[in-house]
Design a protein around this motif. Structure first.
Motif, PDB file in Angstrom:
ATOM      1  N   THR A   1       0.833  -1.199   0.000  1.00  0.00           N
ATOM      2  CA  THR A   1       0.000   0.000   0.000  1.00  0.00           C
ATOM      3  C   THR A   1       0.868   1.249   0.000  1.00  0.00           C
ATOM      4  O   THR A   1       1.796   1.373   0.800  1.00  0.00           O
ATOM      5  N   THR A  58       1.023   5.197   0.524  1.00  0.00           N
ATOM      6  CA  THR A  58       0.343   6.324   1.155  1.00  0.00           C
ATOM      7  C   THR A  58       1.145   7.586   0.872  1.00  0.00           C
ATOM      8  O   THR A  58       2.129   7.552   0.132  1.00  0.00           O
ATOM      9  N   ASP A  59       0.744   8.668   1.514  1.00  0.00           N
ATOM     10  CA  ASP A  59       1.487   9.914   1.313  1.00  0.00           C
ATOM     11  C   ASP A  59       2.813   9.916   2.068  1.00  0.00           C
ATOM     12  O   ASP A  59       3.606  10.846   1.932  1.00  0.00           O
ATOM     13  N   HIS A  60       3.075   8.847   2.862  1.00  0.00           N
ATOM     14  CA  HIS A  60       4.324   8.766   3.621  1.00  0.00           C
ATOM     15  C   HIS A  60       5.195   7.571   3.262  1.00  0.00           C
ATOM     16  O   HIS A  60       6.402   7.619   3.457  1.00  0.00           O
ATOM     17  N   GLY A 107       5.512   3.403   1.072  1.00  0.00           N
ATOM     18  CA  GLY A 107       5.034   2.421   0.115  1.00  0.00           C
ATOM     19  C   GLY A 107       6.189   1.890  -0.708  1.00  0.00           C
ATOM     20  O   GLY A 107       7.312   2.390  -0.633  1.00  0.00           O
ATOM     21  N   ARG A 157       5.666   7.106  -2.587  1.00  0.00           N
ATOM     22  CA  ARG A 157       4.600   7.775  -1.838  1.00  0.00           C
ATOM     23  C   ARG A 157       3.598   8.318  -2.841  1.00  0.00           C
ATOM     24  O   ARG A 157       3.916   8.545  -4.008  1.00  0.00           O
ATOM     25  N   SER A 158       2.381   8.515  -2.370  1.00  0.00           N
ATOM     26  CA  SER A 158       1.295   8.977  -3.229  1.00  0.00           C
ATOM     27  C   SER A 158       1.420  10.476  -3.473  1.00  0.00           C
ATOM     28  O   SER A 158       1.721  11.237  -2.559  1.00  0.00           O
ATOM     29  N   THR A 217      -3.699  10.122  -1.289  1.00  0.00           N
ATOM     30  CA  THR A 217      -4.636   9.010  -1.155  1.00  0.00           C
ATOM     31  C   THR A 217      -3.869   7.697  -1.081  1.00  0.00           C
ATOM     32  O   THR A 217      -2.774   7.566  -1.636  1.00  0.00           O
ATOM     33  N   ALA A 218      -4.467   6.723  -0.394  1.00  0.00           N
ATOM     34  CA  ALA A 218      -3.842   5.406  -0.275  1.00  0.00           C
ATOM     35  C   ALA A 218      -4.099   4.618  -1.561  1.00  0.00           C
ATOM     36  O   ALA A 218      -5.219   4.561  -2.060  1.00  0.00           O
TER      37      ALA A 218
END
Length: 157
Positions: free
Chosen positions: A102, A104-106, A108, A120-121, A125-126
């Motif tokens: 997954t 995420t904004d932090h 992946g 990171r996104s 959003t995930a």
């Protein structure tokens, strides 16, 4: 001597044109070629018999206009090359990838081509594992990705 130079100003402009062109060939920064074009225009004004002071003004104006308006456009076109000439991480921008976990904004992980990247996104959003993503940009060793629309080609696994 000064009278001879003013009388034969076309020769002064020709020498200046050639000298600036040679300097440009050695530096390749598109500055001296712009000044060289100003000398070329001044050469034509000298051949038309314009006064020397007006030739100098024409040289200054043309060289300044070339540096201010033509050089930035030329540099932009030189720096932007075809996709085949992109190197390193520039080549990854726009590529499709597979989210390995997954994103995420932090944190992946994604697989771009055959390489695994931290990711990171881009919009926060995930993105679930197994989803197709596209690379928006590379920041250091992290790929900033967004969900890819449509099936699109997958990179080699």
């Amino acid at each position: 001597m000064l009278d001879w130079l003013i009388t034969n100003s076309w020769l002064v402009w020709l020498v200046l044109f050639l000298l600036l062109a040679i300097i440009e060939m050695m530096t390749l920064d598109l500055l001296f070629i712009m000044m060289s074009s100003g000398a070329l225009v001044a050469l034509f004004t000298a051949l038309l018999g314009w006064p020397f002071w007006l030739q100098v003004v024409v040289f200054c104006v043309v060289a300044l206009m070339m540096v201010l308006f033509v050089r930035p456009v030329a540099l932009r076109h030189l720096r932007r090359g075809p996709r085949e000439q992109a190197t390193n991480v520039e080549r990854l921008i726009g590529e499709q990838a597979l989210a390995l976990e997954t994103v995420t904004d932090h944190s992946g992980m994604v697989k771009i081509g055959g390489d695994t990247w931290t990711a990171r996104s881009s919009d926060g959003t995930a993105i679930p594992a197994g989803a197709r993503v596209a690379v928006e940009r590379i920041e250091g060793a992290t790929a900033v990705v967004y969900p890819a629309a449509g099936p699109g080609p997958f990179p080699a696994q």
